[in-house]
Design an enzyme around this catalytic site. Structure first.
Site, PDB file in Angstrom:
ATOM      1  N   ARG A 124      52.915  31.186  37.745  1.00  0.00           N
ATOM      2  CA  ARG A 124      51.921  32.254  37.918  1.00  0.00           C
ATOM      3  C   ARG A 124      52.559  33.543  38.443  1.00  0.00           C
ATOM      4  O   ARG A 124      52.269  34.634  37.954  1.00  0.00           O
ATOM      5  CB  ARG A 124      50.815  31.787  38.876  1.00  0.00           C
ATOM      6  CG  ARG A 124      49.737  32.838  39.104  1.00  0.00           C
ATOM      7  CD  ARG A 124      48.806  32.465  40.253  1.00  0.00           C
ATOM      8  NE  ARG A 124      48.147  31.201  39.991  1.00  0.00           N
ATOM      9  CZ  ARG A 124      47.028  31.091  39.266  1.00  0.00           C
ATOM     10  NH1 ARG A 124      46.483  32.181  38.730  1.00  0.00           N
ATOM     11  NH2 ARG A 124      46.458  29.929  39.077  1.00  0.00           N
ATOM     12  N   LEU A 142      44.452  36.301  38.811  1.00  0.00           N
ATOM     13  CA  LEU A 142      45.633  37.156  38.966  1.00  0.00           C
ATOM     14  C   LEU A 142      46.362  36.809  40.266  1.00  0.00           C
ATOM     15  O   LEU A 142      45.728  36.563  41.290  1.00  0.00           O
ATOM     16  CB  LEU A 142      45.214  38.623  38.997  1.00  0.00           C
ATOM     17  CG  LEU A 142      44.638  39.186  37.695  1.00  0.00           C
ATOM     18  CD1 LEU A 142      44.184  40.617  37.929  1.00  0.00           C
ATOM     19  CD2 LEU A 142      45.653  39.108  36.564  1.00  0.00           C
ATOM     20  N   ASN A 167      35.951  43.397  37.183  1.00  0.00           N
ATOM     21  CA  ASN A 167      35.797  42.189  36.379  1.00  0.00           C
ATOM     22  C   ASN A 167      34.335  42.026  35.989  1.00  0.00           C
ATOM     23  O   ASN A 167      33.436  42.377  36.752  1.00  0.00           O
ATOM     24  CB  ASN A 167      36.246  40.965  37.199  1.00  0.00           C
ATOM     25  CG  ASN A 167      36.192  39.679  36.380  1.00  0.00           C
ATOM     26  OD1 ASN A 167      36.367  39.698  35.168  1.00  0.00           O
ATOM     27  ND2 ASN A 167      35.922  38.578  37.051  1.00  0.00           N
ATOM     28  N   THR A 168      34.134  41.516  34.778  1.00  0.00           N
ATOM     29  CA  THR A 168      32.763  41.170  34.373  1.00  0.00           C
ATOM     30  C   THR A 168      32.611  39.665  34.547  1.00  0.00           C
ATOM     31  O   THR A 168      33.543  38.893  34.317  1.00  0.00           O
ATOM     32  CB  THR A 168      32.534  41.499  32.876  1.00  0.00           C
ATOM     33  OG1 THR A 168      33.435  40.711  32.084  1.00  0.00           O
ATOM     34  CG2 THR A 168      32.755  42.963  32.587  1.00  0.00           C
ATOM     35  N   HIS A 169      31.403  39.270  34.992  1.00  0.00           N
ATOM     36  CA  HIS A 169      31.176  37.839  35.220  1.00  0.00           C
ATOM     37  C   HIS A 169      29.781  37.482  34.709  1.00  0.00           C
ATOM     38  O   HIS A 169      28.805  38.179  35.041  1.00  0.00           O
ATOM     39  CB  HIS A 169      31.310  37.505  36.708  1.00  0.00           C
ATOM     40  CG  HIS A 169      31.181  36.050  37.002  1.00  0.00           C
ATOM     41  ND1 HIS A 169      32.169  35.136  36.677  1.00  0.00           N
ATOM     42  CD2 HIS A 169      30.171  35.342  37.551  1.00  0.00           C
ATOM     43  CE1 HIS A 169      31.761  33.923  37.036  1.00  0.00           C
ATOM     44  NE2 HIS A 169      30.555  34.024  37.566  1.00  0.00           N
ATOM     45  N   ASP A 213      38.941  41.326  44.065  1.00  0.00           N
ATOM     46  CA  ASP A 213      39.680  41.285  45.337  1.00  0.00           C
ATOM     47  C   ASP A 213      40.484  39.990  45.349  1.00  0.00           C
ATOM     48  O   ASP A 213      40.641  39.331  44.327  1.00  0.00           O
ATOM     49  CB  ASP A 213      38.720  41.404  46.535  1.00  0.00           C
ATOM     50  CG  ASP A 213      37.799  40.199  46.676  1.00  0.00           C
ATOM     51  OD1 ASP A 213      36.957  40.214  47.570  1.00  0.00           O
ATOM     52  OD2 ASP A 213      37.931  39.242  45.870  1.00  0.00           O
ATOM     53  N   GLY A 230      39.800  37.155  46.356  1.00  0.00           N
ATOM     54  CA  GLY A 230      39.055  35.903  46.183  1.00  0.00           C
ATOM     55  C   GLY A 230      38.711  35.634  44.729  1.00  0.00           C
ATOM     56  O   GLY A 230      39.209  36.310  43.835  1.00  0.00           O
ATOM     57  N   ASP A 278      35.892  35.961  42.205  1.00  0.00           N
ATOM     58  CA  ASP A 278      34.584  36.603  41.944  1.00  0.00           C
ATOM     59  C   ASP A 278      33.874  36.956  43.248  1.00  0.00           C
ATOM     60  O   ASP A 278      32.645  36.863  43.349  1.00  0.00           O
ATOM     61  CB  ASP A 278      33.713  35.673  41.093  1.00  0.00           C
ATOM     62  CG  ASP A 278      34.335  35.416  39.725  1.00  0.00           C
ATOM     63  OD1 ASP A 278      34.227  34.282  39.226  1.00  0.00           O
ATOM     64  OD2 ASP A 278      34.969  36.345  39.183  1.00  0.00           O
TER      65      ASP A 278
HETATM   66  C1  GRF Z   1      32.455  37.074  29.237  1.00  0.00           C
HETATM   67  O1  GRF Z   1      31.152  36.572  29.477  1.00  0.00           O
HETATM   68  C2  GRF Z   1      33.172  37.253  30.538  1.00  0.00           C
HETATM   69  O2  GRF Z   1      32.369  37.703  31.601  1.00  0.00           O
HETATM   70  C3  GRF Z   1      33.632  35.848  30.801  1.00  0.00           C
HETATM   71  O3  GRF Z   1      34.067  35.368  29.556  1.00  0.00           O
HETATM   72  C4  GRF Z   1      33.318  36.041  28.548  1.00  0.00           C
HETATM   73  C5  GRF Z   1      34.300  36.691  27.623  1.00  0.00           C
HETATM   74  O4  GRF Z   1      33.638  36.951  26.440  1.00  0.00           O
HETATM   75  N1  GRF Z   1      34.709  35.823  31.789  1.00  0.00           N
HETATM   76  P1  GRF Z   1      34.375  37.879  25.349  1.00  0.00           P
HETATM   77  O5  GRF Z   1      35.798  37.362  25.241  1.00  0.00           O
HETATM   78  O6  GRF Z   1      34.318  39.297  25.869  1.00  0.00           O
HETATM   79  O7  GRF Z   1      33.557  37.692  24.114  1.00  0.00           O
END
Ligand code: GRF
Length: 197
Positions: free
Chosen positions: A64, A92, A106-108, A140, A142, A144
């Site tokens: 890593r 990361l 980040n998107t979650h 950060d 952690g 999410d």
């Molecule tokens: C998204 O929902 C993201 O938040 C999650 O994995 C998905 C990725 O979807 N970590 P894509 O690769 O953008 O279609």
């Protein structure tokens, strides 16, 4: 013009939405590079939009730190103002987070702090949640756990499985992500302030 680097591992549908938004010259940000930890299908979106891309192959958790150093070298080449993790399915290394936070988001696919981690959609279903959501956060040290920049509720339907629920969440994620990038680009959203203790 805000310079954005996007990191992915999968299909890159959120990346595609961001590329479509930034293709508008009036949008105050541009994607300067797309990176991946594997030959992700989403890299095709970068090619389609003529955006440079790179792959730093993941070789297991034992490596890593070395992976993180290679990733850091690639990111530094492109001098992004913001790093967006959009479906990067790797944690990361601390050194990379420290180098970029709070200019890394980040998107979650859940309503954090509910259901953090790699299986937020599956966990919401398993918990029998009547609603879940989408969140955009500052990355950060952690998992999410960073400051929430935007989030919105998404209903869970009785007939949902992981795929149908995730596909209902993703459009919300995309809209939130594009708006967060725009707000950062025009100075409406101060990541340093958002991350202040
Ligand atoms: C998204 O929902 C993201 O938040 C999650 O994995 C998905 C990725 O979807 N970590 P894509 O690769 O953008 O279609």
């Amino acid at each position: 013009m805000l310079r954005v680097a996007v990191l992915i591992s999968g299909a890159g549908s959120n990346l595609q939405a961001l590329l479509e938004a930034t293709a508008d010259p009036a949008f105050p940000a541009q994607v300067v590079v797309v990176g991946a930890d594997r030959q992700a299908a989403g890299l095709a979106h970068a090619d389609h939009f003529g955006i440079p891309s790179f792959v730093v192959p993941w070789r297991g958790a034992a490596e890593r730190e070395a992976w993180g150093e290679q990733l850091q070298q690639q990111l530094e080449r492109w001098q992004p103002d913001l790093v967006v993790l959009s479906g990067l399915m790797k944690l990361l290394p601390a050194a990379v987070v420290e180098a970029w936070s709070p200019r890394i988001v980040n998107t979650h696919p859940a309503y954090l702090p509910e259901f953090p981690g790699a299986h937020g959609v599956r966990d919401a279903l398993a918990a029998g949640a009547a609603r879940t959501g989408a969140s955009v956060i500052v990355v950060d040290s952690g998992v999410d756990s960073g400051p929430i920049l935007a989030q919105e509720r998404v209903p869970v339907l009785p007939e949902d499985d992981e795929h149908t629920l995730h596909e209902r969440i993703k459009p919300v994620e995309r809209r939130l992500l594009i708006d967060v990038v725009r707000r950062i680009a025009v100075g409406e959203l101060d990541l340093t302030a958002a991350s202040a203790p």
